[in-house]
Design a protein around this motif. Structure first.
Motif, mmCIF file in Angstrom:
data_model
loop_
_atom_site.group_PDB
_atom_site.id
_atom_site.type_symbol
_atom_site.label_atom_id
_atom_site.label_comp_id
_atom_site.label_asym_id
_atom_site.label_seq_id
_atom_site.Cartn_x
_atom_site.Cartn_y
_atom_site.Cartn_z
ATOM 1 N N MET A 1 58.052 111.285 47.777
ATOM 2 C CA MET A 1 59.163 110.207 48.206
ATOM 3 C C MET A 1 58.580 109.605 49.422
ATOM 4 O O MET A 1 58.766 110.436 50.444
ATOM 5 C CB MET A 1 60.535 110.823 47.853
ATOM 6 C CG MET A 1 61.487 109.772 48.076
ATOM 7 S SD MET A 1 63.108 109.979 47.790
ATOM 8 C CE MET A 1 63.227 111.674 47.981
ATOM 9 N N SER A 2 58.820 108.477 49.687
ATOM 10 C CA SER A 2 58.464 107.835 50.866
ATOM 11 C C SER A 2 59.810 107.790 51.670
ATOM 12 O O SER A 2 61.040 107.779 51.327
ATOM 13 C CB SER A 2 58.096 106.286 50.617
ATOM 14 O OG SER A 2 58.261 105.517 51.962
ATOM 15 N N LEU A 3 59.509 107.971 52.903
ATOM 16 C CA LEU A 3 60.725 108.045 54.361
ATOM 17 C C LEU A 3 61.193 106.677 53.823
ATOM 18 O O LEU A 3 62.594 106.775 53.975
ATOM 19 C CB LEU A 3 60.316 108.600 55.326
ATOM 20 C CG LEU A 3 60.165 109.808 55.745
ATOM 21 C CD1 LEU A 3 59.519 110.279 56.888
ATOM 22 C CD2 LEU A 3 61.030 110.769 55.059
ATOM 23 N N ASN A 4 60.673 105.638 53.769
ATOM 24 C CA ASN A 4 61.120 104.343 53.763
ATOM 25 C C ASN A 4 61.875 103.979 52.410
ATOM 26 O O ASN A 4 62.767 102.998 52.459
ATOM 27 C CB ASN A 4 60.021 103.387 53.935
ATOM 28 C CG ASN A 4 59.612 103.524 55.560
ATOM 29 O OD1 ASN A 4 60.202 104.099 56.568
ATOM 30 N ND2 ASN A 4 58.206 103.258 55.759
ATOM 31 N N ASN A 50 59.466 107.877 64.916
ATOM 32 C CA ASN A 50 58.794 108.039 66.320
ATOM 33 C C ASN A 50 57.902 109.270 66.541
ATOM 34 O O ASN A 50 56.790 108.833 67.496
ATOM 35 C CB ASN A 50 60.101 108.298 67.374
ATOM 36 C CG ASN A 50 60.849 107.064 67.490
ATOM 37 O OD1 ASN A 50 60.672 105.910 67.113
ATOM 38 N ND2 ASN A 50 62.231 107.205 68.070
ATOM 39 N N LYS A 51 58.154 110.122 65.862
ATOM 40 C CA LYS A 51 57.107 111.276 66.161
ATOM 41 C C LYS A 51 55.549 111.007 65.529
ATOM 42 O O LYS A 51 54.625 111.319 66.045
ATOM 43 C CB LYS A 51 57.604 112.342 65.417
ATOM 44 C CG LYS A 51 58.573 113.267 66.173
ATOM 45 C CD LYS A 51 57.766 113.985 67.380
ATOM 46 C CE LYS A 51 59.046 114.865 68.108
ATOM 47 N NZ LYS A 51 58.318 115.554 69.212
ATOM 48 N N GLN A 52 55.872 110.419 64.219
ATOM 49 C CA GLN A 52 54.658 109.727 63.733
ATOM 50 C C GLN A 52 53.896 108.767 64.048
ATOM 51 O O GLN A 52 52.696 108.815 64.100
ATOM 52 C CB GLN A 52 54.872 109.742 62.137
ATOM 53 C CG GLN A 52 55.542 110.988 61.448
ATOM 54 C CD GLN A 52 55.671 110.507 60.011
ATOM 55 O OE1 GLN A 52 56.071 109.302 59.571
ATOM 56 N NE2 GLN A 52 55.693 111.875 58.936
ATOM 57 N N ALA A 53 54.803 107.962 65.073
ATOM 58 C CA ALA A 53 54.023 106.933 65.717
ATOM 59 C C ALA A 53 53.572 107.114 67.164
ATOM 60 O O ALA A 53 52.705 106.326 67.717
ATOM 61 C CB ALA A 53 54.906 105.645 65.774
ATOM 62 N N GLY A 54 53.677 108.472 67.405
ATOM 63 C CA GLY A 54 53.212 108.904 68.746
ATOM 64 C C GLY A 54 53.875 108.149 70.015
ATOM 65 O O GLY A 54 53.308 107.969 70.908
ATOM 66 N N ILE A 55 55.208 107.696 69.644
ATOM 67 C CA ILE A 55 55.841 106.990 70.523
ATOM 68 C C ILE A 55 56.336 108.240 71.607
ATOM 69 O O ILE A 55 57.020 109.299 71.487
ATOM 70 C CB ILE A 55 57.186 106.476 70.269
ATOM 71 C CG1 ILE A 55 56.681 105.287 69.142
ATOM 72 C CG2 ILE A 55 58.215 105.781 71.245
ATOM 73 C CD1 ILE A 55 57.654 104.626 68.424
#
Length: 80
Positions: A1-4, A50-55
């Motif tokens: 299942m997608s997080l979005n 945020n973690k996955q985007a590397g922010i």
């Protein structure tokens, strides 16, 4: 299942929070007229995104800003 994706199915789990954090979340929930579960879901999704985007984390950006203000002339000289 997608997080979005919004899913009708929810999974229960138990955890513990700092009492001040929980009280703040409850207050925010009441102020916004939203369920506590909705706020937690939104916060966790944002954290994951945020973690996955590397922010960079907020404290890292704050440290960078302080360093830039304190050592601006050194950084300019090094860039030449």
């Amino acid at each position: 299942m997608s997080l979005n994706a919004t899913a009708a199915k929810k999974v229960k789990f138990a955890t513990q929070l700092d009492p001040d954090v929980l009280e703040t979340l409850r207050r925010m929930s009441a102020d916004e007229g939203r369920h506590l579960q909705t706020l937690l879901d939104e916060a966790l999704r944002e954290y994951i995104d945020n973690k996955q985007a590397g922010i960079p984390r907020r404290h890292v950006l704050n440290a960078l800003q302080i360093s830039m203000a304190e050592y601006a002339s050194l950084y300019e000289a090094l860039a030449r």
